[in-house]
Design an enzyme around this catalytic site. Structure first.
Site, PDB file in Angstrom:
ATOM      1  CB  CYS A 176      36.062  40.504  36.700  1.00 35.98           C
ATOM      2  SG  CYS A 176      35.359  41.984  35.667  1.00 35.98           S
ATOM      3  CG  HIS A 209      36.692  41.155  40.508  1.00 33.85           C
ATOM      4  ND1 HIS A 209      36.805  41.881  40.232  1.00 33.85           N
ATOM      5  CD2 HIS A 209      35.481  41.152  39.584  1.00 33.85           C
ATOM      6  CE1 HIS A 209      36.332  42.625  39.311  1.00 33.85           C
ATOM      7  NE2 HIS A 209      35.503  42.362  39.014  1.00 33.85           N
ATOM      8  CG  ASN A 245      34.147  45.702  38.668  1.00 33.18           C
ATOM      9  OD1 ASN A 245      35.382  45.009  37.744  1.00 33.18           O
ATOM     10  ND2 ASN A 245      33.107  44.973  39.117  1.00 33.18           N
TER      11      ASN A 245
END
Length: 352
Positions: free
Chosen positions: A122, A269, A300
């Site tokens: 990520c 994020h 996500n």
């Protein structure tokens, strides 16, 4: 002694254009709960997610990457012949060989340029953005196309409460190039290999293939192969994030030379809306500073998360091109990467 030539780069760099691609299929919490033992309300309360996008039909990581990259090039106004490198930040390209970036460069009509994959979970977009900026500063490239793209659903166990409700698919891209005024700070990044297994693939490739071969031989002691899936130890990751991320955010501000009061947009994020709210509060950012919340309807998307979130804020008017933004990506590794940047212009060709 023979003198070896040195490249001459440009100190000032910035994101000159942004593009994104969002899969057509929208998957609601209710849809997820048809398989997962949960409720739509429980998912939203703990993650901030209502919907996510999953690939369908002929959508692939390659096609999404090319579509996002094409839009970024168009929105930047830069002739693609000037783009001298492509970085594909991803953890879900399905082959180790060949890697994905050369194929995406070919699809974009830029065959022959240096093109490579960067895998940092990520945090991948932040890593790739830092590498791109430094390539230009070192004189190794003039313009760089950075793409963050993931098909996280390819490796999901739909019954796993730790991952199935969280992840989505998508791609975001930016063109990075020289600028009159610097628009990308030095990257603050790091990793914690001691805790790396907190987010991991549940079986390595060799063990998976061995299990499949033994199953073909009808070995009674072998469990069904199934698929390789992503597993996450949520509480362990949360503890790591609580200690590491506030320090990373503070350091990113320090090395940027920008005061906290000058930050106009916060783009963390999109892992968990509740964690993001906590980070904003702990950092002491003003309540009226817009914060990305693309996770609510995108989920996500790992390395695609930050460029998708930036694009959403610019398209909807929550943020404006040229504003000072604090970025922070974090996840598998366990790794993180953050920068202070000036946001690229509002895209002429948005993803929605």
């Amino acid at each position: 002694m023979v003198s070896i030539a040195v490249n001459e780069g440009r100190n000032n760099v910035a994101m000159l254009g942004i593009g994104a691609y969002r899969p057509k299929r929208i998957v609601s919490n209710a849809d997820v709960c048809e398989v997962l033992d949960s409720t739509p309300e429980w998912i939203f309360e703990r993650t901030g997610i209502r919907n996510r996008r999953w690939i369908s039909g002929d959508e692939t990581l390659r096609s999404m990457s090319a579509a996002a990259g094409e839009r970024a090039i168009t929105n930047s106004g830069i002739d693609r012949t000037k783009i001298s490198a492509l970085i594909l930040a991803t953890s879900s390209w399905l082959k180790l060989t060949p890697h994905g970036a050369p194929s995406v460069a070919f699809d974009l009509g830029m065959n022959g340029i240096p093109a490579f994959d960067l895998t940092s979970g990520c945090g991948g977009f932040g890593y790739a953005l830092g590498v791109a900026a430094d390539l230009i500063r070192a004189g190794s490239a003039e313009y760089v196309l950075v793409i963050g793209a993931e098909t996280m659903t390819v490796g999901l166990d739909p019954t796993d409460r730790g991952t199935a409700m969280i992840f989505g698919d998508g791609a975001g891209a930016v063109v990075v190039g020289p600028s009159d005024v610097n628009g990308i700070s030095p990257t603050v990044w790091g990793s914690d290999g001691e805790s790396a297994e907190a987010i991991s693939q549940d079986v390595n490739f060799f063990d998976y293939m061995d299990r499949a071969e033994r199953l073909q031989g009808t070995d009674p002691e072998v469990e069904p192969v199934g698929r390789m899936a992503l597993r996450m130890e949520g509480p362990r990751v949360f503890r790591w994030a609580a200690v590491t991320l506030p320090r990373a955010l503070s350091t990113a501000l320090e090395v940027s030379g920008v005061a906290k009061e000058d930050i106009e947009v916060f783009v963390p994020h999109q892992a968990n809306a509740r964690i993001n709210e906590l980070m904003k509060k702990n950092l002491g950012l003003a309540d009226d500073i817009p914060m990305a919340n693309d996770i609510e309807n995108t989920g996500n998307t790992s390395a695609a998360s930050i460029p998708l979130a930036m694009e959403e804020m610019l398209v909807t008017g929550k943020a404006k091109g040229g504003q000072l933004a604090l970025l922070l990506g974090f996840g598998a590794g366990l790794s993180y990467a953050g920068q202070v940047v000036t946001l690229p212009p509002k895209p002429i060709e948005p993803s929605f």
